[in-house]
Design an enzyme around this catalytic site. Structure first.
Site, mmCIF file in Angstrom:
data_model
loop_
_atom_site.group_PDB
_atom_site.id
_atom_site.type_symbol
_atom_site.label_atom_id
_atom_site.label_comp_id
_atom_site.label_asym_id
_atom_site.label_seq_id
_atom_site.Cartn_x
_atom_site.Cartn_y
_atom_site.Cartn_z
ATOM 1 N N SER A 182 0.837 -1.207 0.000
ATOM 2 C CA SER A 182 0.000 0.000 0.000
ATOM 3 C C SER A 182 0.870 1.253 0.000
ATOM 4 O O SER A 182 1.932 1.277 0.644
ATOM 5 C CB SER A 182 -0.884 -0.003 1.256
ATOM 6 O OG SER A 182 -1.623 1.196 1.326
ATOM 7 N N LYS A 240 2.300 -4.062 7.332
ATOM 8 C CA LYS A 240 2.560 -4.131 5.889
ATOM 9 C C LYS A 240 3.999 -3.725 5.579
ATOM 10 O O LYS A 240 4.674 -4.345 4.780
ATOM 11 C CB LYS A 240 1.590 -3.216 5.118
ATOM 12 C CG LYS A 240 0.216 -3.836 4.899
ATOM 13 C CD LYS A 240 -0.570 -2.944 3.977
ATOM 14 C CE LYS A 240 -1.645 -3.623 3.198
ATOM 15 N NZ LYS A 240 -1.628 -5.027 2.994
ATOM 16 N N PRO A 298 -2.530 11.457 8.270
ATOM 17 C CA PRO A 298 -3.836 11.094 8.847
ATOM 18 C C PRO A 298 -4.460 9.851 8.216
ATOM 19 O O PRO A 298 -5.117 9.066 8.919
ATOM 20 C CB PRO A 298 -4.713 12.329 8.569
ATOM 21 C CG PRO A 298 -3.841 13.358 7.944
ATOM 22 C CD PRO A 298 -2.465 12.830 7.763
HETATM 23 N N1 LIG Z 1 -8.670 -1.047 0.125
HETATM 24 C C1 LIG Z 1 -7.815 -0.146 -0.320
HETATM 25 O O1 LIG Z 1 -8.186 0.977 -0.716
HETATM 26 C C2 LIG Z 1 -6.358 -0.500 -0.382
HETATM 27 C C3 LIG Z 1 -5.427 0.486 -0.715
HETATM 28 C C4 LIG Z 1 -4.090 0.145 -0.859
HETATM 29 C C5 LIG Z 1 -3.673 -1.173 -0.621
HETATM 30 N N2 LIG Z 1 -4.587 -2.114 -0.263
HETATM 31 C C6 LIG Z 1 -4.095 -3.506 -0.068
HETATM 32 O O2 LIG Z 1 -4.299 -4.198 -1.291
HETATM 33 C C7 LIG Z 1 -4.394 -5.608 -1.011
HETATM 34 C C8 LIG Z 1 -5.612 -6.185 -1.704
HETATM 35 O O3 LIG Z 1 -6.774 -5.571 -1.167
HETATM 36 P P1 LIG Z 1 -8.243 -6.103 -1.540
HETATM 37 O O4 LIG Z 1 -9.187 -5.133 -0.929
HETATM 38 O O5 LIG Z 1 -8.338 -6.372 -2.985
HETATM 39 O O6 LIG Z 1 -8.239 -7.505 -0.767
HETATM 40 P P2 LIG Z 1 -9.480 -8.271 -0.123
HETATM 41 O O7 LIG Z 1 -10.637 -8.255 -1.059
HETATM 42 O O8 LIG Z 1 -9.693 -7.778 1.277
HETATM 43 O O9 LIG Z 1 -8.907 -9.742 -0.080
HETATM 44 C C9 LIG Z 1 -7.963 -10.164 0.857
HETATM 45 C C10 LIG Z 1 -7.916 -11.683 0.800
HETATM 46 O O10 LIG Z 1 -6.931 -12.124 1.746
HETATM 47 C C11 LIG Z 1 -7.278 -13.432 2.090
HETATM 48 N N3 LIG Z 1 -6.709 -13.860 3.356
HETATM 49 C C12 LIG Z 1 -6.935 -13.338 4.581
HETATM 50 N N4 LIG Z 1 -6.256 -14.050 5.505
HETATM 51 C C13 LIG Z 1 -5.580 -15.024 4.834
HETATM 52 C C14 LIG Z 1 -4.705 -16.080 5.241
HETATM 53 N N5 LIG Z 1 -4.374 -16.261 6.530
HETATM 54 N N6 LIG Z 1 -4.194 -16.884 4.272
HETATM 55 C C15 LIG Z 1 -4.540 -16.717 2.989
HETATM 56 N N7 LIG Z 1 -5.368 -15.743 2.534
HETATM 57 C C16 LIG Z 1 -5.879 -14.913 3.456
HETATM 58 C C17 LIG Z 1 -8.807 -13.433 2.171
HETATM 59 O O11 LIG Z 1 -9.109 -14.711 1.716
HETATM 60 P P3 LIG Z 1 -10.346 -15.643 2.138
HETATM 61 O O12 LIG Z 1 -11.135 -15.660 0.906
HETATM 62 O O13 LIG Z 1 -9.702 -16.928 2.442
HETATM 63 O O14 LIG Z 1 -11.067 -14.982 3.299
HETATM 64 C C18 LIG Z 1 -9.232 -12.355 1.173
HETATM 65 O O15 LIG Z 1 -9.812 -12.916 0.033
HETATM 66 C C19 LIG Z 1 -4.417 -5.722 0.511
HETATM 67 O O16 LIG Z 1 -3.120 -6.012 0.971
HETATM 68 C C20 LIG Z 1 -4.825 -4.332 0.964
HETATM 69 O O17 LIG Z 1 -4.383 -4.024 2.267
HETATM 70 C C21 LIG Z 1 -5.904 -1.802 -0.145
#
Ligand SMILES: NC(=O)c1ccc[n+]([C@@H]2O[C@H](COP(=O)([O-])OP(=O)(O)OC[C@H]3O[C@@H](n4cnc5c(N)ncnc54)[C@H](OP(=O)(O)O)[C@@H]3O)[C@@H](O)[C@H]2O)c1
Length: 236
Positions: free
Chosen positions: A111, A138, A122
């Protein structure tokens, strides 16, 4: 052709990575904690093998990485307390499994704003408390990957949105002073491109996008995306 492992393949960015690989005809090993949950969404895809794995379970990681070409890490902790286990230790575990398997390239979805110099930002403060210690975990996960000795690419997207790929102009930067938004589909395209572009090796980059009336075709944008980026200094 050896499959690409996608960890967190049932998540929103992970599923986009699976789609990009599927469209390219690259076999995928889609790793999820509960394959039954994804039988209908991932199970019927061409060239996609859905397997059980947990980034906290070294044995499952050794099995999923065996015989693979490379790894995309798109998993993130889903509960309030899970960041250390998934976003930090899980990344270290995967790096170790990739090393044991001969040094597979790991592309990590991290991220923007994770770096310690942003600690009083913030948005970072908010994200760090919405999931306990998320941004610190992270960053430490990134560091463990950088120190692991396996080839890697750390992709730090800005705020993620669910829009189709190729609708905007991608902007890459280094130094973690960037903020903005980018679509998960674009992030996935960049992660997949990083697997085969030598200029992406051992590189950490931020990725956002800016609106454009007529953005360059995505394939063209991806072609030069990593050129000119500096590899990270070797870990001390
Ligand atoms: N949201 C934002 O605006 C934003 C911004 C910048 C970066 N990010 C980062 O970008 C990445 C992708 O985000 P996203 O929102 O697309 O992801 P997401 O939809 O929240 O998916 C995360 C996945 O991680 C899996 N997971 C959780 N615990 C696990 C474990 N112990 N072993 C294996 N898999 C596991 C979950 O799988 P299950 O299906 O098994 O539950 C889930 O499908 C993340 O690292 C997030 O922090 C997000």
């Amino acid at each position: 052709m050896a499959p690409v492992v996608v960890l967190g393949a049932g998540g929103r960015t992970g599923a986009e990575c699976v789609s990009v690989l599927e469209q390219r005809g690259t076999p995928v090993r889609a790793v999820v904690r509960d394959p039954a949950k994804y039988r209908d969404t991932l199970g019927n895809r061409k060239g996609v093998e859905v397997v059980a794995g947990d980034v906290g379970d070294m044995q499952s990681l050794r099995e999923v990485v065996r015989g693979a070409s490379s790894v995309i890490y798109a998993a993130s902790g889903s509960s309030y307390w899970a960041a250390k286990a998934v976003d930090r230790d899980g990344v270290a575990n995967v790096a170790e499994a990739a090393k044991e398997a001969g040094g597979k390239h790991v592309v990590l979805v991290s991220s923007c704003l994770v770096s310690p110099h942003n600690r009083w930002n913030p948005i970072r403060l908010l994200l760090n408390s919405a999931r306990w210690g998320l941004m610190d975990a992270k960053y430490e996960g990134e560091e463990r990957l950088r120190r692991s000795g396996v080839p890697y690419t750390v992709v730090r997207p800005g705020g993620l949105v669910n829009e189709p790929a190729g609708q905007a102009q991608l902007v890459v930067a280094q130094g973690d002073n960037q903020s903005g938004r980018v679509s998960r589909a674009d992030v996935a395209a960049v992660c997949v491109a990083a697997l085969t572009d030598p200029a992406a090796k051992n590189v950490t980059l931020e990725l956002v996008s800016k609106p454009a009336e007529a953005p360059a075709p995505l394939a063209q944008q991806l072609k030069g995306l990593f050129a000119g980026l500096k590899p990270d200094a070797p870990a001390a």
